[in-house]
Scaffold this active site. Structure first.
Site, mmCIF file in Angstrom:
data_model
loop_
_atom_site.group_PDB
_atom_site.id
_atom_site.type_symbol
_atom_site.label_atom_id
_atom_site.label_comp_id
_atom_site.label_asym_id
_atom_site.label_seq_id
_atom_site.Cartn_x
_atom_site.Cartn_y
_atom_site.Cartn_z
ATOM 1 N N ARG A 18 0.839 -1.205 0.000
ATOM 2 C CA ARG A 18 0.000 0.000 0.000
ATOM 3 C C ARG A 18 0.869 1.248 0.000
ATOM 4 O O ARG A 18 1.915 1.288 0.652
ATOM 5 C CB ARG A 18 -0.909 0.003 1.242
ATOM 6 C CG ARG A 18 -1.992 -1.040 1.174
ATOM 7 C CD ARG A 18 -2.782 -1.093 2.462
ATOM 8 N NE ARG A 18 -2.573 -2.352 3.153
ATOM 9 C CZ ARG A 18 -2.793 -2.548 4.445
ATOM 10 N NH1 ARG A 18 -3.219 -1.569 5.213
ATOM 11 N NH2 ARG A 18 -2.580 -3.722 4.988
ATOM 12 N N GLU A 59 -1.172 -9.449 19.789
ATOM 13 C CA GLU A 59 -2.590 -9.102 19.662
ATOM 14 C C GLU A 59 -3.485 -10.200 20.234
ATOM 15 O O GLU A 59 -4.529 -9.915 20.815
ATOM 16 C CB GLU A 59 -2.929 -8.839 18.192
ATOM 17 C CG GLU A 59 -2.301 -7.536 17.713
ATOM 18 C CD GLU A 59 -2.179 -7.445 16.206
ATOM 19 O OE1 GLU A 59 -2.943 -6.704 15.602
ATOM 20 O OE2 GLU A 59 -1.297 -8.125 15.637
#
Ligand code: ADP
Length: 405
Positions: free
Chosen positions: A243, A387
């Site tokens: 990206r 996470e």
């Protein structure tokens, strides 16, 4: 309490089973991945107690995949628990919680409907997350299910930080604003950083850099996110694997008007063909780009230069926003492992208070550590993100709360 943490993509489910000891560190009992769900042959990778299992399985849909996961956890060489009843709660990673969810939340029909309502903000991620939630709730109806959102940590941003300078109605009518992502990771490392500094989170200012396949920076004041580089979607900000991060938005008009590209083509170009891959032409994987640059590949070197330059800009901006910073934190696959990227990013930042110790920075360890020079006014920390542990903690906490009504 045993918590199953799941992350559902459109054709995959990543999972971990964690044992949550009271007040202690979560312990991973098993983890795995089911991929190619819906295809003729799906794949299962499972690991528990040192046993690794890889096999072809039949998972025509997500519910079948959950069934296979529960069997892998309870039967055969990879068994980690005696039976499905030993799973006490399920934590689901959900990408977009919009403005509705500033915290992790126990799932029920109303919460599912609200996540559905955010689906237009994350069309690639929320629908598969929901498919997973429904399948898991159907298969395990008696245990609490909790949603943990990538966006919720950043719901503390104030309007001046989350609004774009666009006509205001785009916000009020269409919810176009900065949401930010990777919140679970930023929140986890911010908590760990405060612990390493020996101070309560409420007294600590941090810049956290999550550098993985996706990359984002966050400014954290007193334990709360006050700015972050990913925007309404995970495209803005830092350079990422594929990206672009920040560009002049008028480049898009140029691509459409002058080069005749369609909207989908531009979307694909910015999300999947830009970043490290687009500039280097080598790979989206930082290890490959570093290797190529080391062998003299000029475009790979340019990709590294742009990557570190952009990071430096955000560190400078967030230092200005926070005024005083206690620590700069590197995490994610690149942040944790790429000493070269940390060194190049911190080069020249001594006037802002960031001075790296080269020997500490190069140390070959996976442990959380301080890599700043003793004399550095600001600490520079490398903290492996977790996470799953964060999702499991939230899930255990919420599952233990008495239910209203
Ligand atoms: P995700 O965002 O998918 O969770 P990770 O956090 O695992 O991904 O980060 C993946 C990135 O980390 C890749 O660009 C990979 O090249 C990079 N990475 C992993 N190990 C190293 C290493 N030893 N040196 C440099 N980059 C690394």
């Amino acid at each position: 309490m045993n918590v199953l943490v799941v992350n559902c993509g459109s054709s995959s489910i990543k999972y971990s089973l964690l044992a949550m000891a009271d007040g202690g560190e979560p312990q991973v009992l098993a983890s795995g991945l089911i991929e190619r769900i819906g295809e003729e042959a799906s794949g299962l990778r499972h690991e528990a107690g040192g046993n690794q299992i890889r096999r072809e399985v039949q998972a025509p849909d997500h519910e079948a995949a959950f069934g296979l996961m529960v069997r892998a956890l309870t039967e055969g060489d990879g068994a980690a628990i005696a039976g499905p009843d030993a799973i006490d709660a399920v934590g689901h990673r959900v990408v977009h919680g919009g403005e509705r969810f500033a915290e992790s939340t126990r799932l029920d029909d109303a919460v599912i409907a609200a996540i559905e309502a955010c689906a237009n903000l994350a069309p690639l991620h929320n629908p598969p997350n929901l498919t997973g939630i429904r399948a898991a709730m159907h298969l395990m109806p008696r245990v609490p299910h909790v949603a943990v959102f990538d966006t919720s940590f950043h719901q503390t941003l104030e309007p001046h930080a989350f609004l774009y300078a666009l006509p205001y109605e785009l916000y009020t009518e269409h919810r176009i604003r900065r949401y930010g992502f990777h919140g679970t990771s930023h929140r986890y490392v911010a908590g760990e950083a405060a612990r390493m500094l020996g101070r309560p989170p409420a007294e600590v200012n941090l810049i956290t850099l999550h550098l993985g396949n996706g990359c984002s920076a966050a400014a954290v004041r007193g334990g709360k996110s006050v700015d972050t580089s990913l925007g309404m979607t995970p495209l803005e900000g830092l350079v990422m694997g594929t990206r672009s991060g920040d560009i002049d938005p008028a480049i898009i008009f140029h691509l459409v008007r002058s080069l005749g590209m369609g909207v989908d083509e531009v979307d694909d170009l910015l999300n999947r063909r830009s970043g490290l891959l687009g500039v280097s032409g080598v790979s989206n994987d930082m290890r490959e780009v570093l290797r190529a640059a080391g062998e003299g590949n000029e475009r790979a070197e340019l990709a590294l230069a742009i990557f570190c330059h952009r990071l430096k800009k955000y560190i400078g901006a967030y230092t200005a926003e926070l005024g005083q910073v206690d620590a700069l934190v590197f995490t994610g696959g690149i942040g944790e492992n790429a000493a070269y990227i940390r060194r190049r990013t911190c080069e020249g930042l001594a006037p802002l208070g960031y001075v790296l110790d080269d020997v500490r920075n190069e140390a070959d360890t996976r442990a959380a550590r301080d890599v700043a020079a003793d004399a550095s006014p600001t600490r520079i920390l490398v903290i492996p993100t977790d996470e799953e542990a964060m999702i499991a903690r939230d899930t255990a906490h919420i599952a233990a709360l008495p239910q209203d009504g």
